[in-house]
Design a protein around this motif. Structure first.
Motif, short mmCIF file in Angstrom:
data_model
loop_
_atom_site.label_atom_id
_atom_site.label_comp_id
_atom_site.label_asym_id
_atom_site.label_seq_id
_atom_site.Cartn_x
_atom_site.Cartn_y
_atom_site.Cartn_z
N GLN A 36 19.26 11.63 -2.65
CA GLN A 36 18.73 11.12 -3.92
C GLN A 36 18.21 9.70 -3.76
OE1 GLN A 36 21.82 11.47 -6.82
NE2 GLN A 36 21.64 13.69 -6.99
N PHE A 37 18.93 8.87 -3.03
CA PHE A 37 18.51 7.50 -2.84
C PHE A 37 17.22 7.43 -2.03
CE2 PHE A 37 18.90 3.18 -0.95
CZ PHE A 37 18.83 2.47 -2.14
N PHE A 40 14.42 8.42 -4.26
CA PHE A 40 14.19 7.34 -5.21
C PHE A 40 13.37 6.23 -4.57
CE2 PHE A 40 15.66 3.22 -6.85
CZ PHE A 40 15.25 3.32 -8.17
N LYS A 44 9.61 4.87 -5.50
CA LYS A 44 9.30 3.46 -5.78
C LYS A 44 8.17 2.97 -4.88
CE LYS A 44 12.09 1.73 -8.92
NZ LYS A 44 11.59 1.18 -10.15
N ASP A 168 18.19 0.67 -11.49
CA ASP A 168 17.34 1.83 -11.78
C ASP A 168 17.93 3.11 -11.19
OD1 ASP A 168 15.53 0.32 -13.16
OD2 ASP A 168 13.92 0.49 -11.69
N PHE A 169 18.39 3.03 -9.95
CA PHE A 169 18.96 4.20 -9.29
C PHE A 169 20.20 4.67 -10.04
CE2 PHE A 169 21.79 6.16 -6.10
CZ PHE A 169 20.98 7.23 -5.73
N THR A 173 20.74 8.44 -11.73
CA THR A 173 21.63 9.40 -11.07
C THR A 173 23.08 9.35 -11.53
OG1 THR A 173 22.12 7.85 -9.29
CG2 THR A 173 20.23 9.33 -8.97
#
Length: 182
Positions: A36-37, A40, A44, A168-169, A173
């Motif tokens: 997920q990171f 993300f 960005k 934001d992350f 999530t």
């Protein structure tokens, strides 16, 4: 006594199953967090590249850099850089030398020709990367500045990789991030 034994035993079994469920859920969340990171960060960076490409097509930017006159570039681009409010807003000439830095207009002339994103930009491609400057990590996007088929230079914009990214992350999530210096 039998009822108390049954209720107590049931409570223990339910507690064990609940703990196992929570352990499995936390394990799944932790195993998916790196993916997920990464997605993300990719999102960005792609957004930053698109923004840089849009800025590089600004006629004022193209006209100003085409003059080659540093004083003219600084005067005209100061106003343009303020419009976009990026932590990093740099212009490079066709020799990959810094012509303008919004964060430090007095610093110029540094060659960035060896940086991969600059090589990409000078070859006509939009590119992104991570840079460490002054102890800060930046997500950067480099794009060519062109007038027709003529390369005029390149634009680098970037944002700090700090609490903004982490915040934001976390919002997206429901996962918390922590970074430690190595």
């Amino acid at each position: 006594l039998a009822v108390i034994s049954i209720v107590g035993g049931s409570s223990i079994v339910v507690g064990i199953r609940f703990n196992n469920f929570i352990d499995d859920q936390v394990g799944q969340d932790l195993s998916s967090a790196p993916i997920q990171f990464n997605n993300f960060l990719l999102s960005k960076m792609n957004g930053l590249i698109v923004e840089a490409a849009n800025i590089s097509s600004d006629p004022k930017l193209r006209g100003t850099i085409s003059t080659g006159d540093r004083a003219t570039i600084i005067e005209a681009i100061n106003g343009l850089a303020v419009l976009y409010l990026k932590a990093m807003f740099w212009l490079l000439d066709t020799d990959s030398r810094v012509v303008y830095r919004a964060d430090n207009p007095a610093q110029w002339g540094d060659s960035l020709a060896s940086k991969t994103v600059i090589i990409d930009a000078m070859n006509g491609f939009d590119s992104g990367d991570f840079w460490v400057l002054g102890g800060e990590i930046y997500i950067v996007a480099a794009v060519p500045i062109k007038s027709g088929n003529n390369l005029l230079g390149s634009l680098i914009i970037g944002m700090r990789f700090d609490e903004f990214i982490v915040e934001d992350f976390s919002k997206l999530t429901n996962l918390e991030l922590a970074f430690m210096p190595l």
